[in-house]
Design a protein around this motif. Structure first.
Motif, short mmCIF file in Angstrom:
data_model
loop_
_atom_site.label_atom_id
_atom_site.label_comp_id
_atom_site.label_asym_id
_atom_site.label_seq_id
_atom_site.Cartn_x
_atom_site.Cartn_y
_atom_site.Cartn_z
N ARG A 178 0.84 -1.20 0.00
CA ARG A 178 0.00 0.00 0.00
C ARG A 178 0.87 1.25 0.00
O ARG A 178 0.57 2.24 -0.67
N ALA A 221 0.97 4.14 -2.87
CA ALA A 221 0.76 5.55 -2.48
C ALA A 221 1.91 6.42 -2.98
O ALA A 221 1.69 7.54 -3.48
N TYR A 235 1.44 7.38 -6.61
CA TYR A 235 0.45 8.47 -6.77
C TYR A 235 1.07 9.81 -6.41
O TYR A 235 0.92 10.81 -7.12
N THR A 289 -0.82 11.03 -1.54
CA THR A 289 -1.52 9.82 -1.11
C THR A 289 -0.74 9.12 -0.02
O THR A 289 0.49 9.03 -0.09
N ASP A 301 -4.72 5.38 2.48
CA ASP A 301 -5.75 5.74 1.50
C ASP A 301 -6.04 4.60 0.52
O ASP A 301 -6.98 4.68 -0.28
N ILE A 302 -5.21 3.56 0.58
CA ILE A 302 -5.25 2.50 -0.44
C ILE A 302 -5.85 1.22 0.14
O ILE A 302 -5.52 0.78 1.24
N TRP A 317 -6.00 -1.91 -6.94
CA TRP A 317 -6.24 -1.14 -5.72
C TRP A 317 -7.36 -0.12 -5.94
O TRP A 317 -7.71 0.20 -7.08
N ARG A 376 -8.20 3.77 -4.40
CA ARG A 376 -7.81 4.93 -3.60
C ARG A 376 -9.09 5.68 -3.27
O ARG A 376 -9.80 6.12 -4.18
N ARG A 385 -13.88 3.80 2.21
CA ARG A 385 -13.02 2.62 2.38
C ARG A 385 -13.58 1.68 3.45
O ARG A 385 -13.50 0.46 3.32
#
Lengths: 410, 410
Positions: free
Chosen positions: B92, B96, B99, B106, B110-111, B262, B264, B270
């Motif tokens: 993860r 991130a 990104y 990110t 967030d993932i 994934w 985001r 989430r």
């Protein structure tokens, strides 16, 4: 340390999107109580009978590494490419062979490989359940299966169960009255109770399904983990073709981290499952399937299962011995012939959710039984898993449980 | 060969279960036309522009094998065990970082790791769509996403699109009138058209979402496969936090067989996705996630992507060159800056589904464009993928296509 805020960052975080609410069905489904609880019991000093984890020291790590290495050498690029939704043909053949050897004639084409047997339950919910349909479930039952049915909009109805498993007379009466689409049952070493349905009652379930026209979902992940007693026939082998759909898993006999399970079904149902799986994840990991197929063909699985059986038998016996002096007088529990779980009922007046809070202070954990009931949860039951620790550590855990019981009683 | 029938076997196969019909929603969803077609084009002599397969010779097989071997040596037992639903923390973090490097700040938290980005689309359908909700989609669009929305009971409404992508004025008008829950868009190197939305139109999409209170699902699996032109900002970076949910995938840049994608999203969404994923498959393969995290940390991904970019650029150019003499006069097609697909429109009167039948006789294949439209499919479009073959083979394929066009015209 200094805190710096740039105007840009502040402006960005000040804005908030205008978005619709989440769907009604996701709001109606709780997160798994067990998984949330597992987070609380993860402190290393806790002896947790709460999880349902296979013992990692029993994983055949050498064998797994050899199989991954082999499939990434010979034809390795194929193991990294997209694959068919139905699954690796060699793996399907290997799964079919194991069914056939256990008395249920099965071809590779009868098998759909799934991303863990959990995905099998999810796909079957999509393919079989319309909103408002009645799904009959054992009580208590496996919570994550109930979540799948609930997400599909099912009306869950509990069939009374006792120490012999589901009450087949009650099942027939409910089926007559409610016209269910499906009965969900874990007939062998059930989660959470460890109970097994007798051969006679399996025949009664199959007969009720044929008579009342519902499908049976036979979820059977523990059946190869037998430590005593004689193997029981699958319900599928006792019913008309297509009456029973079966799910299985490598999680408990090879390794859960591979997320490899399967559905055994008739062709019409499988066609629907394939459409649902295309939407769900296209297909299961090509490399994990290829490695598992290689592992089966290398003939290592039976030896690995035999090792697990030997170790888990001793752990079950240790928990049996430890519980006798840990639980309050008047408690009852079963002695399962296999699987991972023991189900205990404490005397009237005990609340196992409150006992868990005390137990965590004594660095020991279990799952309160109330978590597993679709309705009318009794307060005084608990599930204990015996697969995670070696016998000495289990006995240390039951000593701590005895101390917690004494503290809670005092 | 003699045929033997035992009375028992005959009696068993003669019985047929009494079972309910499959659910209404699975009956309403067609199997993927593309996947069914792929089966027909699998004869080895066919040059197929139909699939969307990354080139296996570009897979970093050595790197993948080294990463699997490493994670199954150090801490290997953990890589075979159950894991968290959210996904491998190191993976993860790696996602991130990519990104953030591309301009969208990110964090690992967030993932959510998914079993391919297809699972992201499926989970988002479960969590965001109630039956009857309007989901706006590009026209044409990615068929397997439309299947997810349809399974959730969405009312799919096509937003007109042209060579610049979605028509943002039409989008605003439809949003005003229909109050959609969601807009599904592949803004960069779209499947099936290869088109990209301009930065200005990305801003217009973000503004419409904020004004009319719908979420944007930005599905972005191809964005790192750019061969020409300048990178474009993500829609997420142009919108208020939480307004846009993004899906991504390692399938096109590392290997599709790992099934690693994934989502985001903001924390509230989430939390719903985690519940849905628990029901869907508990978590994604532990060992595949660990191997991918190791691969990222080894710093091999950027080099692998650079190799794919270099090779695919030449393949795109070969297809561009070949199409000029293959398609009938008056045809039009785009020159995509990246991704895997070219979209061609033949002159009025051509039917590409009928042309495909002729093309298969000439051992060449493509996907008729009609497959990708939620409604009102035009008969004369086609999708061609250029990633599967080396340039010489692509030119041989366009020669065959030219022969098929001549035969169909004659």
């Amino acid at each position: 340390m200094s805190i710096t805020t740039t105007p840009t960052a502040a402006a960005t975080t000040a804005r908030t999107g205008r978005v619709p609410a989440l769907s009604a069905r996701i709001g109606a489904v709780r997160s798994s109580v067990i998984r949330d609880l597992l987070a609380l019991t993860e402190r290393p000093q806790v002896i947790s009978f709460a999880g349902g984890l296979p013992a990692p020291e029993l994983f055949d790590l050498e064998g797994a590494r050899a199989s991954f290495d082999a499939v990434l050498r010979a034809g390795g690029r194929r193991s990294l490419q997209y694959s068919t939704t139905e699954g690796d043909r060699r793996l399907r053949a290997g799964i079919a062979q194991r069914y056939t050897a256990r008395g249920l004639a099965t071809e590779a084409d009868d098998i759909l490989v799934t991303t863990g047997s959990q995905q099998g339950l999810s796909l079957l919910s999509t393919v079989l359940v319309d909103p408002g349909d009645v799904v009959l479930v054992e009580s208590p039952s496996y919570l994550a299966a109930l979540q799948c049915f609930a997400l599909a909009g099912a009306r869950l109805v509990a069939v009374p169960s006792d120490e012999r498993g589901i009450d087949t007379d009650a099942l027939a009466a409910l089926a007559e009255r409610l016209r269910p689409k499906l009965l969900y049952v874990v007939p062998t070493f059930q989660n959470p109770t460890g109970r097994s349905l007798s051969a006679q009652n399996r025949r009664a379930v199959a007969a009720a399904a044929e008579q009342h026209g519902f499908r049976v979902l036979e979820d059977d992940p523990y059946t190869e983990l037998r430590y005593s007693g004689e193997p029981l026939p699958t319900i599928a082998s006792l019913a008309a073709p297509g009456q029973v759909v079966s799910t299985g898993s490598f999680s408990k006999i090879l390794a859960p981290g591979l997320r490899l399970g399967w559905v055994r079904s008739d062709p019409a149902l499988r066609a629907g499952l394939v459409v649902a799986k295309q939407a769900a994840d296209l297909h299961t990991s090509t490399v994990d399937q290829a490695a598992a197929a290689h592992y089966l063909e290398a003939g290592r699985l039976d030896a690995a299962i035999a090792r697990s059986r030997g170790a888990y038998r001793l752990r079950r016996d240790a928990l049996m011995a430890g519980l006798a002096s840990a639980l309050p007088p008047g408690s009852t529990w079963n002695a399962p012939d296999g699987g991972m779980f023991v189900w205990a009922s404490l005397p009237h007046g005990w609340d196992t959710t409150r006992l868990l809070a005390v137990a965590l202070q004594h660095d020991v954990a279990f799952v309160p039984g109330a978590s597993f009931f679709p309705s009318d949860p009794p307060p005084n039951a608990m599930r204990l898993s015996f697969t995670t620790y070696e016998p000495d550590r289990i006995l240390e855990g039951t000593d701590r449980l005895a101390a917690a019981v004494a503290a809670a009683a005092g």
